[in-house]
Enzyme design. Structure first.
Site, PDB file in Angstrom:
ATOM      1  CG  ASN A   6      -1.763   1.207   1.368  1.00  0.00           C
ATOM      2  OD1 ASN A   6      -1.881   1.995   0.427  1.00  0.00           O
ATOM      3  ND2 ASN A   6      -2.374   1.389   2.523  1.00  0.00           N
ATOM      4  CD1 TRP A   7       3.645   1.064  -2.576  1.00  0.00           C
ATOM      5  CD2 TRP A   7       3.436   1.821  -4.674  1.00  0.00           C
ATOM      6  NE1 TRP A   7       4.306   0.193  -3.412  1.00  0.00           N
ATOM      7  CE2 TRP A   7       4.198   0.634  -4.699  1.00  0.00           C
ATOM      8  CE3 TRP A   7       3.181   2.470  -5.891  1.00  0.00           C
ATOM      9  CZ2 TRP A   7       4.697   0.085  -5.882  1.00  0.00           C
ATOM     10  CZ3 TRP A   7       3.677   1.928  -7.073  1.00  0.00           C
ATOM     11  CH2 TRP A   7       4.435   0.749  -7.062  1.00  0.00           C
ATOM     12  CE  LYS A   8      -0.201   3.193   4.892  1.00  0.00           C
ATOM     13  NZ  LYS A   8      -0.151   3.300   6.329  1.00  0.00           N
ATOM     14  CG  HIS A  90      -5.838   2.066   5.560  1.00  0.00           C
ATOM     15  ND1 HIS A  90      -5.337   3.029   6.406  1.00  0.00           N
ATOM     16  CD2 HIS A  90      -4.863   1.127   5.434  1.00  0.00           C
ATOM     17  CE1 HIS A  90      -4.102   2.677   6.769  1.00  0.00           C
ATOM     18  NE2 HIS A  90      -3.798   1.529   6.190  1.00  0.00           N
ATOM     19  CD  GLU A  92      -2.808   5.574   6.967  1.00  0.00           C
ATOM     20  OE1 GLU A  92      -2.793   5.565   5.730  1.00  0.00           O
ATOM     21  OE2 GLU A  92      -1.923   5.026   7.659  1.00  0.00           O
ATOM     22  CD  GLU A 161      -3.994  -2.752   7.770  1.00  0.00           C
ATOM     23  OE1 GLU A 161      -3.809  -3.397   6.755  1.00  0.00           O
ATOM     24  OE2 GLU A 161      -3.957  -1.507   7.818  1.00  0.00           O
ATOM     25  N   GLY A 170       8.045   6.191   9.552  1.00  0.00           N
ATOM     26  CA  GLY A 170       9.129   5.450  10.205  1.00  0.00           C
ATOM     27  C   GLY A 170       8.608   4.084  10.592  1.00  0.00           C
ATOM     28  CB  SER A 207       5.403  -1.282  12.124  1.00  0.00           C
ATOM     29  OG  SER A 207       4.992   0.040  12.373  1.00  0.00           O
ATOM     30  N   GLY A 228       2.797  -0.770   4.358  1.00  0.00           N
ATOM     31  CA  GLY A 228       2.781   0.606   3.884  1.00  0.00           C
ATOM     32  C   GLY A 228       4.189   1.084   3.582  1.00  0.00           C
TER      33      GLY A 228
HETATM   34  P1  PGA Z   1       2.887   0.629   7.654  1.00  0.00           P
HETATM   35  O1  PGA Z   1       1.386   0.719   7.133  1.00  0.00           O
HETATM   36  O2  PGA Z   1       3.456  -0.632   7.100  1.00  0.00           O
HETATM   37  O3  PGA Z   1       3.546   1.855   7.130  1.00  0.00           O
HETATM   38  O4  PGA Z   1       2.824   0.582   9.144  1.00  0.00           O
HETATM   39  C1  PGA Z   1       0.578  -0.413   7.296  1.00  0.00           C
HETATM   40  C2  PGA Z   1      -0.861  -0.117   7.087  1.00  0.00           C
HETATM   41  O5  PGA Z   1      -1.279   0.995   6.853  1.00  0.00           O
HETATM   42  O6  PGA Z   1      -1.626  -1.058   7.192  1.00  0.00           O
END
Ligand code: PGA
Length: 246
Positions: A6-8, A90, A92, A161, A170, A207, A228
């Protein structure tokens, strides 16, 4: 094993094309299904560049097909540019764009209607975890689909998640595989009880890095990961694929 990248909103158009061109050169193990989710701006072009074996996925989609909905992109439109999957709900989207469980359910139904496989994201915030609400929150998120729309459910993914484990570029707080095992057991139990006949695949996200990905894959029922930040770097994406292939 699934690796959903997921490149957001990390990569712009040129960066997305560049990474898609790198993916076209990767040698990907037959046991790994890579699914790539670029931003809408690069979706059609990235979809054209990716090899056939790589899944094409949007980061979100709207449930109405066409009309005066500024800024929205419908499931029909996603399908027309080659998408086979769409991320729905998601955290977000839920937190920053105030999406409700009811709206998430509408998106799931629209995805199925258009022949897309939705990747439903569920997870609790740190506050919900600390106040003992995790189980309740997950049941509400899952129930708005697997209970309220039981009869309409088709093949899909459920990605657990925990919001507190998702990175902000990070690395976020680490979810211990032994804790994940307990939550996963509950999620799989509820979902399978609601829709025993349907093919539902379970993923973990939060992460995930090349260093820890294998520890999550040892957890019962986990069929893959949604990544992500780490999936936006060529070397890390390649290292994730290599780790999964072992
Ligand atoms: P991340 O994102 O790997 O940057 O923590 C994961 C996600 O949004 O599910």
């Amino acid at each position: 094993m699934y690796l959903v990248a997921n490149w957001k909103m990390y990569l712009d158009f040129d960066e997305s094309i560049e990474l898609a061109e790198c993916i076209a050169q990767f040698s990907i193990s037959k046991n790994t299904a890579l699914i790539v989710c670029p931003s809408d701006i690069a979706l059609a072009d990235v979809n054209r560049l990716l090899p056939k074996s790589v899944g094409r996925c949007a980061q979100d989609g709207y449930w109405i097909e066409k009309g005066a909905y500024t800024g929205a992109v419908s499931m029909e439109m996603l399908k027309a540019v080659g998408c086979e999957y769409v991320i729905v709900g998601h955290s977000e989207r839920r937190s920053q764009f105030h999406e409700t469980n009811e709206q998430v359910a509408k998106k799931m139904l629209a995805a199925w209607e258009w022949g897309l496989k939705p990747i439903l994201c569920v997870g609790e915030t740190r506050e919900e975890l600390e106040t003992g609400k995790r189980s309740h929150v997950l049941r509400e998120q899952l129930g708005s689909i697997f209970v309220d729309h039981k009869k309409e459910v088709k093949e899909c993914f459920v990605s657990y998640e925990p919001v507190w484990a998702i990175s902000r570029g990070g690395v976020g707080q680490h979810c211990e595989p032994r804790d994940l095992a307990v939550v996963m057991q509950d999620i799989v139990g509820w979902v399978c009880e609601c829709v025993p006949e349907v093919d539902v695949h379970f993923l973990y996200g939060g992460s995930v890095t090349p260093e820890n990905v294998c520890s999550y894959m040892t957890v019962d029922h986990v069929e893959g990961v949604l990544v992500g930040a780490a999936s936006t770097y060529k070397e890390k994406l390649q290292a994730l694929l290599e780790a999964l292939a072992q």
